[in-house]
Each structure stands twice: as structure tokens, then as C-alpha cells.
Design a protein around this motif. Sequence first.
Motif, PDB file in Angstrom:
ATOM      1  N   VAL A   1       0.842  -1.206   0.000  1.00 28.58           N
ATOM      2  CA  VAL A   1       0.000   0.000   0.000  1.00 28.58           C
ATOM      3  C   VAL A   1       0.871   1.248   0.000  1.00 28.58           C
ATOM      4  CG1 VAL A   1      -1.692   1.322   1.326  1.00 28.58           C
ATOM      5  CG2 VAL A   1      -1.950  -1.155   1.105  1.00 28.58           C
ATOM      6  N   GLU A   2       1.905   1.259   0.812  1.00 30.00           N
ATOM      7  CA  GLU A   2       2.799   2.420   0.875  1.00 30.00           C
ATOM      8  C   GLU A   2       3.450   2.688  -0.483  1.00 30.00           C
ATOM      9  OE1 GLU A   2       6.143   4.211   3.954  1.00 30.00           O
ATOM     10  OE2 GLU A   2       5.577   2.104   4.113  1.00 30.00           O
ATOM     11  N   ALA A   3       3.827   1.629  -1.205  1.00 35.17           N
ATOM     12  CA  ALA A   3       4.440   1.792  -2.525  1.00 35.17           C
ATOM     13  C   ALA A   3       3.454   2.398  -3.509  1.00 35.17           C
ATOM     14  CB  ALA A   3       4.944   0.447  -3.048  1.00 35.17           C
ATOM     15  N   ILE A   4       2.185   2.004  -3.446  1.00 32.87           N
ATOM     16  CA  ILE A   4       1.172   2.601  -4.319  1.00 32.87           C
ATOM     17  C   ILE A   4       1.031   4.089  -4.008  1.00 32.87           C
ATOM     18  CG2 ILE A   4      -1.281   2.644  -4.927  1.00 32.87           C
ATOM     19  CD1 ILE A   4      -1.305  -0.404  -4.340  1.00 32.87           C
ATOM     20  N   LEU A   5       1.014   4.433  -2.720  1.00 32.35           N
ATOM     21  CA  LEU A   5       0.890   5.842  -2.333  1.00 32.35           C
ATOM     22  C   LEU A   5       2.093   6.654  -2.816  1.00 32.35           C
ATOM     23  CD1 LEU A   5      -0.489   5.600   1.318  1.00 32.35           C
ATOM     24  CD2 LEU A   5      -1.762   5.840  -0.797  1.00 32.35           C
ATOM     25  N   GLU A   6       3.279   6.043  -2.791  1.00 30.26           N
ATOM     26  CA  GLU A   6       4.481   6.746  -3.240  1.00 30.26           C
ATOM     27  C   GLU A   6       4.510   6.929  -4.750  1.00 30.26           C
ATOM     28  OE1 GLU A   6       7.906   4.647  -1.887  1.00 30.26           O
ATOM     29  OE2 GLU A   6       7.754   5.414   0.153  1.00 30.26           O
TER      30      GLU A   6
END
Length: 184
Positions: free
Chosen positions: A26-31
Amino acid sequence: MNCNLIHLIFDGKDHPHFSFNRDAQVEAILELGRVKRISIDFLSGICHHPNHPSQIFWHDIPIVCIRCFGAQCDFEVLSNTQNILFQLIQPVIQLPVVRYIAILVDLMLPGWNSHQEFIMTLNRAGKLLLIPTEIPLAPLEIIKVKKTWRIRVNRLVELKNNYKLLDAIKPRLFPKNEFRIFIQ
């Protein structure tokens, strides 16, 4: 009005989570892109008041509007600040009752002339489904998106596995007293 989801976000307890890998996904998608909406489906009901959305402000900037539909919650992103957004949804995505997470995001990878809108859905087991919403992309372009995303996920998982003592004792980036909650 009492919102269980707001309590989960701000109660300060460490929730047992499903996996560091899902956090990193999820964090990678947000980044990677500009997130517009996040929908989370649960195995059971968490909170239910669809006619009374909650808004979370950070320094008087509206960050998200949350609607709760029992076994689903919908985060409409009003201001996309990746670090704040991840801090707000992290306690929710760490819950073991999460069924899947769908994120509507605009991505612009190197070599692209404009942003492309995607729905990125992660299921319970961490499998990613990637759906372009505006124009169909060539399979090679979809592979490029998945590869870029996977590289970031692997980097984040490695960072989370190399968790140092100093990281454990440092204060959170955004203290909870900087947030204001408005429930209609």
C-alpha cells in the motif's frame, strides 16, 4: 456520532497486523502516484454511518473524508500528502479482518507523457490486480507498472525488516494533536 474507524486510527494502540508486506504494498502505491480514493472491505462489519461522513484535517488542511458502510469504508482523498495519508490508513490496513484494499490512483512513470488512472486492488493474500480506467494500456506498459511497484515494495519490506532501535523510540512524524476530526 461515534465512529469506530476514527477510534481505530487514533487510539494509539498497536494492532496485530496481517503482514509487513501488505503495508509495504500500500505504501508503494501511495508513493508511486496521486491517490484519489481508497476503499477497504472487511470480513465483518467495522462501522456503519454512511449518511454521516467523517473528515480528518491536518493543520486545517482537509486530508480525507471517510464514509463507513458496515463491512466497507471509503476514504476520499482531499489532499494527497503521502506520509500523512499512510499514517492515517496504516492502523486500518493492518487489521487482520481486511478482505481487500482498492486504491484509485493516477500514475506517471518515466517515459509516459501524462498521468494514467488505475484501480489497484490488493486482496488478503497480497495479490495485486491492476486495472487501467481511462484507456487500455499495452501489456508491456502494465508489466512496467507492476515491476516499478514491486521494486518499491521490496525496498520498503527490506527497510521494515531492518527496523533499528532508534526507529522504535523516535517520535511519530505527525503527532495526533495536529489532526482535527469533524463528524457530520
